[in-house]
Write a protein that holds these residues in place. Structure first.
Motif, PDB file in Angstrom:
ATOM      1  N   ARG A 238       0.834  -1.205   0.000  1.00  0.00           N
ATOM      2  CA  ARG A 238       0.000   0.000   0.000  1.00  0.00           C
ATOM      3  C   ARG A 238       0.872   1.260   0.000  1.00  0.00           C
ATOM      4  N   ALA A 239       1.866   1.298   0.880  1.00  0.00           N
ATOM      5  CA  ALA A 239       2.705   2.490   1.012  1.00  0.00           C
ATOM      6  C   ALA A 239       3.564   2.720  -0.229  1.00  0.00           C
ATOM      7  N   ARG A 240       4.107   1.651  -0.801  1.00  0.00           N
ATOM      8  CA  ARG A 240       4.971   1.809  -1.974  1.00  0.00           C
ATOM      9  C   ARG A 240       4.176   2.231  -3.211  1.00  0.00           C
ATOM     10  N   ILE A 241       2.958   1.740  -3.354  1.00  0.00           N
ATOM     11  CA  ILE A 241       2.113   2.171  -4.465  1.00  0.00           C
ATOM     12  C   ILE A 241       1.785   3.656  -4.333  1.00  0.00           C
ATOM     13  N   ALA A 242       1.504   4.089  -3.129  1.00  0.00           N
ATOM     14  CA  ALA A 242       1.172   5.498  -2.897  1.00  0.00           C
ATOM     15  C   ALA A 242       2.331   6.427  -3.234  1.00  0.00           C
ATOM     16  N   SER A 243       3.559   5.930  -3.153  1.00  0.00           N
ATOM     17  CA  SER A 243       4.742   6.777  -3.385  1.00  0.00           C
ATOM     18  C   SER A 243       5.290   6.664  -4.802  1.00  0.00           C
TER      19      SER A 243
END
Length: 437
Positions: A238-243
């Motif tokens: 989730r966090a890597r997709i958001a960045s």
């Protein structure tokens, strides 16, 4: 016998190139045999480049990763294996094709532990000719996966879904209409940015992205599904997709100093994908919307009908539609649209750039769609700095930012002569290489 000393020298150079290629190929095979890294190969008629970049970005938050994308020929597959290091945990490699046999050749070399197929649609029509031929070419990657490997397939595309029958490896599907991982609640905000929810494998992950357009659910779902199946924690996914930011030139958003928002989608323009960015433009809120179309590629049938259909779809979404290049007349726009300025045709990219400068509206959105031969990224560069290189086609595939010569007149940096000579050398090398196949 050899056509003179000049021809002999050229033959020697070609032979030398062949020997170097075969040497690199041999070393790559040895590295593939010895590596403990998980080799991930991605192909598809669309979305493969961003899928590779995004999956690499996700995995890099978890392990040591190498990747190869944007360039996807057999030589680049060799490069990807040569770049493997002892601490590499994953290698994510984009693989493309231009004619039958390219992917089978690369698949035999790569022997992927995981194969991802995003989409099968008409592409490289001059050589592949049919969607069945495209599917057969892409399926070679699936067939190369060992029995203990993994295949990740787009459930929504019947040609991709059917590839599960072509392997004994475990297959996992993702899609919006079914599959092991289901993408739901797909939507965009007022700027066209994608949001969605992915459910599968015991996970439900709400995903915020920086990608534009609902159609990019495919890239997000393919990369997220693969990462989750590889054991990456859902929160990391989730966090890597958001960045993750869009790749330049692939629905990448840019704001010029005067406030104009330009969306560049000018690397590829297969006919099957033309209407997707228009839906993105429809979802965006702006005081004025413009759609720029250059060249459409990869289609069967009459060219005029393709451009006419593209115009009919664009005029429903945009306040102004501009066609540029030698195909501009194929829009067949009604006279009323021409008289009102709803439709404008430009033979030269430079003339279109001048029009956009002179009629700029603060906070307007301009969506630029084309194959890369026209280098329409110059429309953005022209709003940021001085562009002095304005040929209709320069012969280079690399974007202008990478070339770096856009601030000099075309004739000052080699011009068409250099590119003509380059193409002639390339044809001779390919001819010689074929004799060693």
């Amino acid at each position: 016998m050899f056509g003179g000393a000049g021809q002999l020298a050229r033959n020697y150079k070609t032979f030398e190139h062949t020997i170097k290629l075969r040497t690199r190929e041999t070393i790559a095979k040895i590295k593939r045999q010895r590596t403990s890294a998980t080799i991930i190969a991605v192909t598809g008629s669309s979305a493969k480049t961003t899928t590779v970049a995004l999956l690499s970005h996700i995995l890099a938050g978890h392990s040591k990763v190498t990747s190869q994308f944007l360039c996807n020929g057999y030589g680049h597959a060799i490069d990807a294996l040569l770049n493997l290091r002892s601490d590499t945990r994953y290698s994510v490699i984009e693989q493309g094709t231009k004619k039958p046999g390219h992917i089978p050749q690369a698949a035999k070399l790569l022997k992927p532990d995981l194969a991802i197929i995003t989409l099968v649609a008409i592409e490289h029509y001059a050589t592949l000719r049919s969607i069945e031929a495209v599917a057969k070419e892409k399926s070679a990657l699936v067939e190369a996966v060992p029995d203990d490997g993994l295949v990740v397939l787009n459930f929504d595309n019947p040609h991709v879904r059917a590839m599960a029958d072509r392997t004994r490896a475990r297959s996992i599907t993702f899609g919006t209409t079914g599959g092991d991982y289901l993408a739901t609640n797909i939507r965009t905000d007022v700027c066209g940015v994608l949001l969605l929810t992915l459910t599968g494998g015991g996970h439900t992950v709400d995903l915020e992205t920086q990608l534009l357009g609902a159609h990019n659910w495919l890239t997000i779902a393919a990369a997220a599904t693969s990462a989750l199946e590889l054991g990456v924690p859902a929160e990391t996914v989730r966090a890597r997709i958001a960045s993750f930011a869009p790749i330049h030139g692939r629905m990448s958003p840019h704001t010029t100093p005067d406030g104009t928002r330009i969306i560049l989608d000018c690397i590829k323009a297969p006919y099957h994908s033309i209407f997707l960015p228009l839906e993105t433009l429809r979802s965006i809120t702006a005081p004025k919307k413009r759609f720029i179309l250059g060249q459409i590629s990869d289609y069967a049938g009459n060219a005029t009908k393709k451009y006419r259909d593209a115009y009919a779809a664009a005029v429903e979404v945009a306040d102004e539609v501009c066609f540029v290049g030698p195909w501009a007349h194929k829009a067949r726009a009604p006279q009323a649209d021409i008289d009102s300025g709803k439709f404008r045709a430009f033979a030269k990219v430079e003339a279109l750039a001048a029009h956009l400068r002179e009629t700029a509206v603060k906070d307007e959105v301009i969506l630029v769609k084309s194959a890369n031969n026209l280098h329409l990224e110059r429309l953005l560069l022209d709003r940021i700095t001085e562009v002095r290189c304005w040929p209709d086609e320069c012969g280079r595939k690399a974007p202008c930012e990478e070339c770096g010569l856009y601030d000099r007149p075309f004739f000052e940096h080699g011009g068409q002569r250099r590119y003509r000579e380059q193409r002639q050398r390339s044809r001779k090398i390919k001819s010689w290489l074929s004799s060693f196949a």
